[in-house]
Design a protein around this motif. Structure first.
Motif, PDB file in Angstrom:
ATOM      1  N   TRP A   1       0.843  -1.266   0.052  1.00 56.76           N
ATOM      2  CA  TRP A   1       0.013   0.044  -0.054  1.00 56.76           C
ATOM      3  C   TRP A   1       0.826   1.242  -0.079  1.00 56.76           C
ATOM      4  O   TRP A   1       0.673   2.061  -0.648  1.00 56.76           O
ATOM      5  CB  TRP A   1      -0.948   0.005   1.294  1.00 56.76           C
ATOM      6  N   LEU A   2       1.848   1.199   0.950  1.00 59.04           N
ATOM      7  CA  LEU A   2       2.566   2.630   0.998  1.00 59.04           C
ATOM      8  C   LEU A   2       3.461   2.673  -0.312  1.00 59.04           C
ATOM      9  O   LEU A   2       3.654   3.827  -0.686  1.00 59.04           O
ATOM     10  CB  LEU A   2       3.613   2.348   2.233  1.00 59.04           C
TER      11      LEU A   2
ATOM     12  N   ARG B   1       4.413  -0.063 -13.503  1.00 58.19           N
ATOM     13  CA  ARG B   1       3.537   0.334 -12.065  1.00 58.19           C
ATOM     14  C   ARG B   1       2.035   0.290 -12.411  1.00 58.19           C
ATOM     15  O   ARG B   1       1.528  -0.131 -13.421  1.00 58.19           O
ATOM     16  CB  ARG B   1       3.863   2.075 -12.437  1.00 58.19           C
TER      17      ARG B   1
ATOM     18  N   GLN C   1       3.018   1.477  -3.590  1.00 59.94           N
ATOM     19  CA  GLN C   1       2.361   1.823  -4.334  1.00 59.94           C
ATOM     20  C   GLN C   1       1.518   3.045  -4.243  1.00 59.94           C
ATOM     21  O   GLN C   1       1.324   3.636  -5.434  1.00 59.94           O
ATOM     22  CB  GLN C   1       1.574   0.432  -4.826  1.00 59.94           C
ATOM     23  N   SER C   2       1.205   3.619  -3.382  1.00 58.74           N
ATOM     24  CA  SER C   2       0.370   4.932  -3.249  1.00 58.74           C
ATOM     25  C   SER C   2       1.320   5.773  -3.427  1.00 58.74           C
ATOM     26  O   SER C   2       0.925   7.099  -4.105  1.00 58.74           O
ATOM     27  CB  SER C   2      -0.213   4.928  -1.989  1.00 58.74           C
ATOM     28  N   PHE C   3       2.599   5.988  -2.940  1.00 61.10           N
ATOM     29  CA  PHE C   3       3.562   7.289  -2.421  1.00 61.10           C
ATOM     30  C   PHE C   3       4.623   6.782  -3.500  1.00 61.10           C
ATOM     31  O   PHE C   3       5.755   7.769  -3.298  1.00 61.10           O
ATOM     32  CB  PHE C   3       3.720   7.397  -1.465  1.00 61.10           C
ATOM     33  N   TRP C   4       5.070   5.861  -4.239  1.00 61.22           N
ATOM     34  CA  TRP C   4       6.189   5.617  -5.237  1.00 61.22           C
ATOM     35  C   TRP C   4       6.078   5.436  -6.498  1.00 61.22           C
ATOM     36  O   TRP C   4       6.331   4.678  -6.918  1.00 61.22           O
ATOM     37  CB  TRP C   4       7.039   4.726  -4.344  1.00 61.22           C
ATOM     38  N   ASN C   5       4.991   6.685  -7.253  1.00 57.01           N
ATOM     39  CA  ASN C   5       4.711   6.385  -8.213  1.00 57.01           C
ATOM     40  C   ASN C   5       3.995   4.930  -8.637  1.00 57.01           C
ATOM     41  O   ASN C   5       4.270   4.463  -9.727  1.00 57.01           O
ATOM     42  CB  ASN C   5       6.033   6.427  -9.321  1.00 57.01           C
TER      43      ASN C   5
ATOM     44  N   GLY D   1      -4.102   6.496  -6.390  1.00 56.59           N
ATOM     45  CA  GLY D   1      -3.882   7.024  -5.146  1.00 56.59           C
ATOM     46  C   GLY D   1      -3.885   5.909  -4.035  1.00 56.59           C
ATOM     47  O   GLY D   1      -4.228   4.985  -4.474  1.00 56.59           O
ATOM     48  N   PRO D   2      -4.016   6.406  -2.809  1.00 49.99           N
ATOM     49  CA  PRO D   2      -3.955   5.492  -1.799  1.00 49.99           C
ATOM     50  C   PRO D   2      -5.179   4.553  -1.789  1.00 49.99           C
ATOM     51  O   PRO D   2      -5.375   3.621  -1.268  1.00 49.99           O
ATOM     52  CB  PRO D   2      -3.902   6.443  -0.343  1.00 49.99           C
TER      53      PRO D   2
ATOM     54  N   THR E   1       6.432  -1.090  -6.379  1.00 53.73           N
ATOM     55  CA  THR E   1       6.997  -1.816  -5.323  1.00 53.73           C
ATOM     56  C   THR E   1       8.440  -1.725  -5.905  1.00 53.73           C
ATOM     57  O   THR E   1       8.629  -1.611  -7.082  1.00 53.73           O
ATOM     58  CB  THR E   1       6.288  -2.932  -5.043  1.00 53.73           C
TER      59      THR E   1
END
Length: 168
Positions: free
Chosen positions: A90-91, A109, A93-97, A119-120, A100
């Motif tokens: 979750w973190l 991606r 994929q949500s905040f790193w373009n 988004g999250p 993973t």
């Protein structure tokens, strides 16, 4: 029979083979199935390395009150390991373009079906559905195998969150 709906209508039949929405010449291509598999294996190994200290058995002593029998019972930390896995996906994929570590290594991606960054919220739905289907053994296998037959290479968790895995 009727006439087919006009092009661009929300009721238009899906195009086969699927083509990305009209983003011009820069429309991302769908990621390959084998790359998705290898990225998933790499991510699973990384999660396993981080969570391995928590998977060693912890023993608790349990005694039965009436007979006085004492036994050692293994106690695991499965919920904590599952939480680590969920947070990893979750973190990142949500905040790193939408990537993973495995997806970045293999050049992929996660995006929304419209091509926008996921988004999250959609990523949380995607991972929650994947976890629930994984708990239900047969459905977890169906979820993973779904990309083999789907023309847009979507697993069931991608369909639930309306996401695609595309080339980065």
């Amino acid at each position: 029979m009727g006439t087919p709906p006009p092009p661009g209508s929300p009721y238009e039949e899906p195009r086969s083979p699927w083509t990305p929405p009209p983003f011009g010449l820069t429309a991302p291509r769908l990621a390959g199935r084998w790359r998705r598999l290898f990225a998933g294996i790499l991510d699973a190994v990384l999660i396993g390395l981080v969570a391995s200290p928590l998977t060693w058995d912890d023993w608790r002593v349990v005694s039965e009150g009436t007979t006085g029998a004492v036994a050692r019972v293994p106690v695991g930390n499965g919920l904590l390991v599952g939480l680590i896995g969920f947070l990893y996906y979750w973190l990142l994929q949500s905040f790193w373009n939408g990537q993973t570590v495995g997806k970045r290594v293999f050049g992929m991606r996660v995006v929304r079906e419209t091509g926008e960054p996921a988004g999250p919220g959609p990523i949380a739905v995607r991972q929650a559905v994947e976890i629930v289907l994984g708990w239900l053994f047969c459905l977890g296998l169906v979820n993973l195998a779904w990309i083999l037959f789907d023309r847009r290479k979507q697993a069931l968790h991608d369909k639930a969150a309306r996401t695609l895995v595309v080339d980065a």
